[in-house]
Design a protein around this motif. Sequence first.
Motif, mmCIF file in Angstrom:
data_model
loop_
_atom_site.group_PDB
_atom_site.id
_atom_site.type_symbol
_atom_site.label_atom_id
_atom_site.label_comp_id
_atom_site.label_asym_id
_atom_site.label_seq_id
_atom_site.Cartn_x
_atom_site.Cartn_y
_atom_site.Cartn_z
ATOM 1 N N LEU A 133 0.951 -1.231 0.100
ATOM 2 C CA LEU A 133 0.104 -0.067 -0.055
ATOM 3 C C LEU A 133 0.798 1.273 -0.019
ATOM 4 O O LEU A 133 0.872 2.112 -0.856
ATOM 5 C CB LEU A 133 -1.062 0.039 1.333
ATOM 6 C CG LEU A 133 -1.901 1.210 1.324
ATOM 7 C CD1 LEU A 133 -2.662 1.591 0.400
ATOM 8 C CD2 LEU A 133 -2.855 0.955 2.690
ATOM 9 N N ILE A 134 1.811 1.159 0.842
ATOM 10 C CA ILE A 134 2.651 2.339 0.976
ATOM 11 C C ILE A 134 3.472 2.739 -0.467
ATOM 12 O O ILE A 134 3.523 3.803 -1.091
ATOM 13 C CB ILE A 134 3.947 2.352 2.009
ATOM 14 C CG1 ILE A 134 3.246 2.381 3.494
ATOM 15 C CG2 ILE A 134 4.871 3.258 1.738
ATOM 16 C CD1 ILE A 134 4.099 2.019 4.397
ATOM 17 N N LYS A 135 3.878 1.607 -1.174
ATOM 18 C CA LYS A 135 4.573 1.688 -2.574
ATOM 19 C C LYS A 135 3.487 2.412 -3.456
ATOM 20 O O LYS A 135 3.847 3.143 -4.291
ATOM 21 C CB LYS A 135 4.996 0.304 -2.977
ATOM 22 C CG LYS A 135 6.531 -0.104 -2.554
ATOM 23 C CD LYS A 135 6.803 -1.559 -3.294
ATOM 24 C CE LYS A 135 7.971 -2.014 -2.598
ATOM 25 N NZ LYS A 135 8.424 -3.224 -2.980
ATOM 26 N N ALA A 136 2.250 1.943 -3.439
ATOM 27 C CA ALA A 136 1.152 2.378 -4.221
ATOM 28 C C ALA A 136 0.865 3.751 -3.982
ATOM 29 O O ALA A 136 0.756 4.514 -5.049
ATOM 30 C CB ALA A 136 -0.071 1.423 -4.070
ATOM 31 N N VAL A 137 0.829 4.126 -2.798
ATOM 32 C CA VAL A 137 0.403 5.487 -2.553
ATOM 33 C C VAL A 137 1.670 6.211 -2.935
ATOM 34 O O VAL A 137 1.368 7.423 -3.455
ATOM 35 C CB VAL A 137 0.438 5.632 -0.879
ATOM 36 C CG1 VAL A 137 0.344 6.885 -0.552
ATOM 37 C CG2 VAL A 137 -0.900 4.958 -0.349
ATOM 38 N N ASP A 138 3.003 6.149 -2.630
ATOM 39 C CA ASP A 138 4.147 6.857 -3.229
ATOM 40 C C ASP A 138 3.902 7.107 -4.778
ATOM 41 O O ASP A 138 4.586 7.834 -5.055
ATOM 42 C CB ASP A 138 5.336 5.955 -2.846
ATOM 43 C CG ASP A 138 5.996 6.485 -1.357
ATOM 44 O OD1 ASP A 138 5.298 7.371 -0.677
ATOM 45 O OD2 ASP A 138 6.534 5.399 -0.830
ATOM 46 N N CYS A 139 3.657 5.896 -5.517
ATOM 47 C CA CYS A 139 3.376 6.158 -6.911
ATOM 48 C C CYS A 139 2.111 6.803 -7.408
ATOM 49 O O CYS A 139 1.938 7.194 -8.494
ATOM 50 C CB CYS A 139 3.404 4.875 -7.547
ATOM 51 S SG CYS A 139 4.992 3.774 -7.194
ATOM 52 N N GLY A 140 1.499 7.350 -6.364
ATOM 53 C CA GLY A 140 0.285 8.250 -6.853
ATOM 54 C C GLY A 140 -1.171 7.323 -7.038
ATOM 55 O O GLY A 140 -2.007 8.011 -7.901
#
Length: 215
Positions: A93-100
């Motif tokens: 989820l954090i990776k996805a959030v960081d990617c927008g």
Amino acid sequence: MGDSIKVMIADDHILMREGIKQLLEIDGNIEVIAEAGDGNECLEKLKMNCPDVLLLDINMPEKNGIEVLREIKNENLSIKVLMLTLHNEVEYLIKAVDCGVDGYIMKDSESAELKRAILMVFQGKNYIQPSLIPELNFRLANRDVEKDKIDFLTKRELEVLIEVANGMSNKEIALNLDISERTVKNHISNIFKKIDVSDRTQAAVFAIKNNIIKV
């Protein structure tokens, strides 16, 4: 179905795609216009079709969902991305959030929740699986300081960043630091590149988040 939300589903399991498609198209408000079974096929089909919302699985062959999401954002495609996953690990989820990413939902959610998530991201809002929000907030608040980016800044750039974060204009910064406005502009351009932001607001958020200035 002219007013329906156009959706594309990218998932390497055909049965999963078929099941989601049937659930979404029951009431006629959502139309599935394309499907893809891997990351490369997904990117190719996005160019041929124009979905409003992409339902994107994280674990796919060729390119995974995070890699696909990065390409979509890098190419500034005007598609809302709702990540659909079996994983409740907050790292994904954090990776996805960081990617927008626009939304993140578990595959075991009820169909009503999935439809609500699609509608929300279609309307320009974000949707995160409610059960994951507390852990996400905790992790983001306690994430390591982005030290590498800060270390790339010169002493003068750090001074300029602090002024920017405090809401000073280029003219005010030039006066405060006894340098020309042109020099200030050059410093700001370099700062934006080094800390990977695109405007003064994002630069201020970076400064606050990393304790460069206190609020």
